[in-house]
Design a protein around this motif. Structure first.
Motif, PDB file in Angstrom:
ATOM      1  N   GLU A   1     -43.592 -23.731 -20.473  1.00  0.00           N
ATOM      2  CA  GLU A   1     -42.592 -22.931 -21.175  1.00  0.00           C
ATOM      3  C   GLU A   1     -42.792 -21.434 -20.989  1.00  0.00           C
ATOM      4  O   GLU A   1     -41.996 -20.624 -21.498  1.00  0.00           O
ATOM      5  CB  GLU A   1     -42.588 -23.273 -22.667  1.00  0.00           C
ATOM      6  N   ALA A   2     -43.815 -21.012 -20.221  1.00  0.00           N
ATOM      7  CA  ALA A   2     -44.107 -19.588 -20.011  1.00  0.00           C
ATOM      8  C   ALA A   2     -43.355 -19.046 -18.798  1.00  0.00           C
ATOM      9  O   ALA A   2     -43.818 -18.121 -18.137  1.00  0.00           O
ATOM     10  CB  ALA A   2     -45.615 -19.377 -19.849  1.00  0.00           C
ATOM     11  N   TYR A   3     -42.174 -19.590 -18.504  1.00  0.00           N
ATOM     12  CA  TYR A   3     -41.400 -19.104 -17.367  1.00  0.00           C
ATOM     13  C   TYR A   3     -40.919 -17.681 -17.627  1.00  0.00           C
ATOM     14  O   TYR A   3     -40.746 -17.250 -18.779  1.00  0.00           O
ATOM     15  CB  TYR A   3     -40.207 -20.035 -17.087  1.00  0.00           C
ATOM     16  N   THR A   4     -40.687 -16.934 -16.562  1.00  0.00           N
ATOM     17  CA  THR A   4     -40.174 -15.566 -16.669  1.00  0.00           C
ATOM     18  C   THR A   4     -38.720 -15.463 -16.228  1.00  0.00           C
ATOM     19  O   THR A   4     -38.090 -14.417 -16.389  1.00  0.00           O
ATOM     20  CB  THR A   4     -41.036 -14.596 -15.850  1.00  0.00           C
ATOM     21  N   SER A   5     -38.189 -16.513 -15.617  1.00  0.00           N
ATOM     22  CA  SER A   5     -36.767 -16.612 -15.302  1.00  0.00           C
ATOM     23  C   SER A   5     -36.422 -18.096 -15.265  1.00  0.00           C
ATOM     24  O   SER A   5     -37.310 -18.938 -15.094  1.00  0.00           O
ATOM     25  CB  SER A   5     -36.447 -15.940 -13.963  1.00  0.00           C
TER      26      SER A   5
ATOM     27  N   GLY B   1     -38.838 -20.059 -13.008  1.00  0.00           N
ATOM     28  CA  GLY B   1     -39.654 -19.174 -12.172  1.00  0.00           C
ATOM     29  C   GLY B   1     -40.814 -18.596 -12.959  1.00  0.00           C
ATOM     30  O   GLY B   1     -40.702 -18.339 -14.163  1.00  0.00           O
ATOM     31  N   TYR B   2     -41.933 -18.364 -12.273  1.00  0.00           N
ATOM     32  CA  TYR B   2     -43.173 -17.916 -12.914  1.00  0.00           C
ATOM     33  C   TYR B   2     -43.719 -16.711 -12.155  1.00  0.00           C
ATOM     34  O   TYR B   2     -44.460 -16.842 -11.182  1.00  0.00           O
ATOM     35  CB  TYR B   2     -44.188 -19.059 -12.950  1.00  0.00           C
ATOM     36  N   ALA B   3     -43.335 -15.507 -12.613  1.00  0.00           N
ATOM     37  CA  ALA B   3     -43.700 -14.285 -11.903  1.00  0.00           C
ATOM     38  C   ALA B   3     -45.203 -14.044 -11.906  1.00  0.00           C
ATOM     39  O   ALA B   3     -45.720 -13.330 -11.049  1.00  0.00           O
ATOM     40  CB  ALA B   3     -42.983 -13.086 -12.527  1.00  0.00           C
ATOM     41  N   SER B   4     -45.921 -14.639 -12.862  1.00  0.00           N
ATOM     42  CA  SER B   4     -47.366 -14.410 -12.963  1.00  0.00           C
ATOM     43  C   SER B   4     -48.177 -15.278 -12.007  1.00  0.00           C
ATOM     44  O   SER B   4     -49.389 -15.109 -11.900  1.00  0.00           O
ATOM     45  CB  SER B   4     -47.845 -14.675 -14.395  1.00  0.00           C
TER      46      SER B   4
END
Length: 387
Positions: free
Chosen positions: A268-272, A300-303
């Motif tokens: 659930e820690a997606y950034t988009s 998407g996961y920018a990290s």
């Protein structure tokens, strides 16, 4: 049966990441032993109007933090006896061919023998014909868009140059693109979120500050510092101070490239995203998953960077038809690194782990795309990328 939240919210991107809190340099830095720094700002191409301000900023940092600064544009300073008096040499927005062969040899011997190099901004637009310098700076400049605001991500906050920064930092500058990606040869300390501005050309994996060992010496580079205003920013001044102290050998830092290891991320820690929403499940890590996944949705996961990724595993649950996860690099339509099937696990609260080898290569943020039948397919609790 789970109650579904309105799908009208599905295309809303994840909340904007909080801006960094900029801290004052630690008192321990001010107590460092005295040392000498040479600032070199010769230009044989474009000349930045921020150079005088940059020189004065480094002088001010030296006065406040116990090191002496000599500024020059005379390449004759690059001889063995003179260089030996300095712990670090700063290339401040140098451009073009600024050293002759003899001076290049002297500087190469200086760094390989234990000296320090720090490049600021256009230092990457320098000495294109000298292969050693390309290795030293880490990557050469290839172009830039107009000055604009962008989000800078902190990838490593253990280095003294970035330890004062939070996860993200929103600021304006001239954002360089580079001809190659230095990630495989340097420790990336900061990178740009290419989705936060226009004109990035590095496919979502855009280092902007990095460091690495060079022979017995040290190299540090930052692409920040085009504008005069940059040098008044507390965060940027602290970045320079930490970089100078590292280059001069006054503080230790691990600047080896990141290889191996694993990264585990909450689903659930997606950034988009498109379509997905957090779902509450007691047995899940942190009590939540990324859920309400329908055919065609993505997250998407920018990290999480795709560079060097070798395997993917995910903790999943499904009381629906199950489906397929595609692991992609750079965007929701980017290169497919690997694919894994998700079965029906018996209930939304019954989790199992699925995994796959990533057979393709790519760079930029990790994206997960989802496909299958109709209705809610499955949930993803956590996933792990190994390198």
């Amino acid at each position: 049966m789970r109650s579904l939240i309105a799908r009208g919210l599905a295309t809303v991107a994840a909340a904007t990441m909080a801006a960094a809190t900029v801290l004052v340099p630690a008192a321990a830095q001010a107590a460092a032993a005295p040392f000498e720094v040479l600032v070199f700002s010769k230009t044989a191409g474009f000349r930045h109007d921020s150079i005088p301000t940059g020189i004065q900023t480094i002088r001010d940092l030296g006065t406040a933090n116990g090191f002496s600064v000599t500024a020059t544009e005379d390449a004759n300073a690059f001889n063995a006896s003179n260089l030996a008096t300095y712990e670090a040499v700063v290339f401040l927005s140098t451009t073009g061919d600024v050293l002759n062969d003899t001076q290049q040899t002297a500087f190469q011997n200086y760094v390989n023998g234990g000296g320090g190099y720090l490049g600021i901004h256009a230092a990457a637009d320098t000495e294109y014909g000298w292969a050693y310098y390309g290795q030293l700076v880490g990557a050469w400049f290839s172009g830039h868009p107009a000055i604009q605001q962008a989000t800078v991500r902190t990838e490593d906050n253990t280095h003294p140059a970035t330890s004062h920064l939070g996860a993200t930092w929103s600021r304006s500058d001239e954002w360089y693109n580079y001809g190659t990606n230095p990630r495989s040869t340097a420790r990336v300390l900061q990178s740009l979120d290419e989705g936060s501005y226009s004109g990035g050309t590095m496919n979502g994996d855009h280092p902007i500050t990095w460091c690495h060992p060079q022979g017995s010496g040290r190299s540090f580079y930052t692409g920040l510092g085009h504008t005069i205003q940059s040098y008044a920013e507390t965060g940027f001044r602290s970045l320079l101070l930490g970089g100078i102290r590292y280059a001069a050998g006054q503080v230790a830092a691990d600047c080896s490239p990141r290889t191996g290891g694993s990264t585990t991320v909450e689903g659930e820690a997606y950034t988009s995203n498109s379509g997905v929403q957090p779902a509450n499940h007691g047995p899940a890590s942190g009590g939540r998953t990324v859920g309400y996944i329908d055919n065609g949705d993505w997250a998407g996961y920018a990290s999480v960077n795709a560079s060097g990724a070798k395997t993917f595993s995910a903790r999943v649950s499904s009381a629906g038809p199950g489906g397929t996860i595609r692991v992609r690099a750079g965007s929701q339509t980017g290169t497919v690194l690997g694919t894994v099937n998700v079965p029906n696990t018996g209930s939304w609260d019954t989790f199992r782990t699925v995994s796959t080898t990533l057979t393709a290569t790519g760079s930029g943020p990790i994206f997960l795309t989802f496909s299958g039948g109709s209705g809610s397919l499955f949930d993803v609790d956590t996933f792990t990328i190994t390198r």
